[in-house]
Structure formats: structure tokens, C-alpha cells
Design an enzyme around this catalytic site. Structure first.
Site, PDB file in Angstrom:
ATOM      1  N   HIS A   1       0.798  -1.233   0.000  1.00 19.21           N
ATOM      2  CA  HIS A   1       0.000   0.000   0.000  1.00 19.21           C
ATOM      3  C   HIS A   1       0.833   1.287   0.000  1.00 19.21           C
ATOM      4  CE1 HIS A   1      -3.400  -2.550   1.225  1.00 19.21           C
ATOM      5  NE2 HIS A   1      -2.609  -3.053   2.155  1.00 19.21           N
TER       6      HIS A   1
HETATM    7  C1  BDR Z   1      -2.843   0.494   5.513  1.00 21.51           C
HETATM    8  O1  BDR Z   1      -2.961  -0.057   6.822  1.00 21.51           O
HETATM    9  C2  BDR Z   1      -1.720  -0.516   7.280  1.00 21.51           C
HETATM   10  O2  BDR Z   1      -1.862  -1.797   7.796  1.00 21.51           O
HETATM   11  C3  BDR Z   1      -0.761  -0.431   6.130  1.00 21.51           C
HETATM   12  O3  BDR Z   1       0.519  -0.064   6.592  1.00 21.51           O
HETATM   13  C4  BDR Z   1      -1.357   0.619   5.238  1.00 21.51           C
HETATM   14  O4  BDR Z   1      -0.921   1.904   5.589  1.00 21.51           O
HETATM   15  C5  BDR Z   1      -3.603  -0.370   4.543  1.00 21.51           C
HETATM   16  O5  BDR Z   1      -4.952  -0.439   4.898  1.00 21.51           O
END
Ligand code: BDR
Ligand code: CA
Length: 312
Positions: free
Chosen positions: A242
Site C-alpha cells: 500500500h
Molecule cells: C494500511 O494499513 C496498514 O496496515 C498499512 O501499513 C497501510 O498503511 C492499509 O490499509
């Protein structure tokens, strides 16, 4: 001229890769500082993890600050089920030796935006928006000085990952998200709609492993660990990385496509708390407050990531 950025983060394996991507790209971004926030794991771990990552990259001069240890008015929700107990589970890592700065992360955000010329600092939130919202509440004069906020958070067509309706970063501190999206600062959003279109694969991760560097080995080991959760959940071959999408956008915006829309945060409903309601089809006359991305050139993204990580 590289863009001056503050990375606000809750590492997190994908946050770690985002930080590495930024540190590997001084031609595009100048990291003024890193502010840690409670999110994937509590603050004492996220601030430590941020320092581990800087040290791994050999950038021990980057100032790292601890920010808020809890959401504005809710109990912290963490994601050890995704990231492991330390937040950076996977490879074995030594504790960092570079110092944590004394200043609070929120004060660093405020002071930096007041010090630098207006419109020259970009905020890159990769976790819950607590630090940014608290800074905006404490010092409303800084809002107009922000060049842009490029953040990872939210989802619309892809809906939720932590609840059926909400994405993790927004869900953890919906009040903070609401403050940020209502602030009037220019915002670019990298939602799950984008990140779920750029999945890791064995071939893509093997490239990191084959670099023959410590950083390449760590990125591969983190990704291997982080993948297992989404692979089991979605039945996909790999997992989304992400947070690096935020930094990739600053380096190569043409990899992404999106729309300027109105985006509102649900802060009331128990069922849909933290939902990012994006007016993608323009069916309301609410003000357009966010560039909501929807498309990504996944091969281009991984090519960029690979080329940059190999520099470290
Ligand atoms: C987001 O949530 C976190 O677990 C990850 O680092 C990312 O920023 C994805 O939903
Ligand atoms: Ca994160």
C-alpha cells in the site's frame, strides 16, 4: 528541485518500503523528517521501526520524531494480525542506535510548515491521520502553507479491509481523517482501489532477493511475511504494497489515474465507521476536496520500486 516531504508513518512492512523508496530518491524528494504515529502497532514500536528503516538505508541523519500515541477520541486499534508483534515481523533485526528526537512529532510538523516557505512542504501520511489533524487543530495557520497531502487511506469500490466498510488507516482515527479532509488543504488519496491493483508476486519479490544487498534481502523478507495475510484472505497470488504508492506518486505521478471528488468520512455509524464516501459519479454538489486515485500501472510501479531499492 526535489519536493520537501514529511513522512508520517506507523511502520509496518509496507511503510518501511515506502520510507526506503523515499530515501533512495533524493532526486525527487527531500525527507525533512519522519513522524511516527500509533497505528499498525503502538507508538513505542512505530518510532523504533522508523529508525530501524533509516539505519538500514544508511540515512542516520534523518530526524525521527514520536507523535501521538492514541487516536483523538478513540481507543487505539492495531493490526498485529497483519504486521506481526513488532510491526516489522519477518527478518530478524537489531535495535536501532540512531536517536529519537526530543521534540514531539506534532510540533515538528507545525514548526517545519511555519519555517519553510509557504507551499513548499508536502505531507505524506501512511498511517492514521492523528498527527496531521492534531497539528492542524493546534496551529490552523499551517493548513494554508501545506503544498499537498498525499496519503494512503480509504477505499470506495474496494470497500473495507479492517471492517466490511472501512480501510484501516481511516478507521483507526476517523475524527482525525474528518478534520484533514475538511481542512481545505489539497489532498491526493491512494486508496485500496489503487493498492489492490499492484500485487506482489513471486517474480516481483525474487527481484529484491536477487539484488544481493542487505536492503533487498530485507524488503523480500518483509514482503514474504506481510503477504501471507492477504493471500489467505483474498485468495490472491500476492499482496498489495500500500504505502509505497504515496512516494511513487511523488516520483512518477503518471503511473496513477484518478478523479477530483468530494470525499467525506463516516464518524457516527457503528456499522460503517471510518468509511470513505467518495462521490466518484458526481451525484452531489458537495465540494470536491480530494484527488481520489483509482488506477495504477502496476508493472511501472514495481519497475520503479525495484530500480530505486537497488540504489540503497
Ligand atoms: C494500511 O494499513 C496498514 O496496515 C498499512 O501499513 C497501510 O498503511 C492499509 O490499509
Ligand atoms: Ca501504514
Amino acid at each position: 528541485m526535489p519536493r520537501k516531504i514529511i513522512i508520517d508513518t506507523d511502520p509496518g512492512q509496507d511503510d518501511a518500503v515506502a520510507i526506503l523508496l523515499a530515501l533512495a530518491s533524493p532526486d525527487a524528494v527531500e525527507v525533512l523528517g519522519i513522524t511516527a504515529v500509533a497505528g499498525n502497532v503502538p507508538l513505542h514500536l512505530t518510532q523504533k521501526n522508523a529508525r530501524i528503516v533509516c539505519e538500514l538505508a544508511g540515512h542516520v541523519h534523518v530526524p525521527v520524531f514520536a507523535g501521538c500515541d492514541a487516536p483523538i477520541r478513540r481507543k487505539l486499534v492495531t493490526a498485529e494480525h497483519v504486521h506481526g508483534k513488532t510491526g516489522l515481523d519477518g527478518p530478524v533485526m537489531a535495535d536501532p542506535t540512531m536517536p529519537l528526537q526530543d521534540m514531539h512529532g506534532v510540533d515538528f510538523i507545525v514548526e517545519t510548515l511555519r519555517r519553510e516557505p509557504a507551499g513548499t512542504v508536502t505531507l505524506c501520511p501512511l498511517g492514521p491521520l492523528t498527527n496531521i489533524a492534531v497539528a492542524f487543530q493546534k496551529a490552523p495557520d499551517i493548513v494554508g502553507r501545506v503544498q499537498e497531502i498525499v496519503l494512503m487511506g480509504g477505499a470506495y469500490f474496494e470497500v473495507g479491509n479492517i471492517t466490511p466498510a472501512a480501510e484501516f488507516n481511516i478507521y483507526v482515527d476517523p475524527e482525525a481523517a474528518d478534520i484533514v479532509f475538511k481542512s481545505g488543504a489539497p489532498i491526493v488519496v491512494m486508496p485500496l482501489d489503487v493498492t489492490h491493483k499492484a500485487l506482489t508476486s513471486k517474480a516481483r519479490v525474487d527481484v529484491f532477493r536477487a539484488m544481493g544487498t542487505e536492503v533487498g534481502r530485507m524488503v523480500a523478507a518483509w514482503t514474504d511475511f506481510f503477504e501471507r495475510f492477504d493471500v489467505a484472505k483474498y485468495g490472491s497470488a500476492g499482496a498489495p504494497l500500500h504505502d509505497p504508492c504515496v512516494i511513487a506518486y511523488l516520483i512518477a505521478p503518471d503511473l496513477f489515474t484518478g478523479r477530483l471528488v468530494n470525499l467525506e468520512i463516516e464518524t457516527q455509524s457503528e456499522l460503517t465507521l471510518g468509511m470513505t464516501v467518495a462521490d466518484w459519479w458526481g451525484v452531489t454538489s458537495r465540494p470536491k476536496n480530494a484527488m481520489f486515485m483509482g488506477g495504477i500501472n502496476a508493472d511501472g510501479f514495481f519497475a520503479l520500486l525495484t530500480e530505486r531499492i537497488a540504489r540503497l
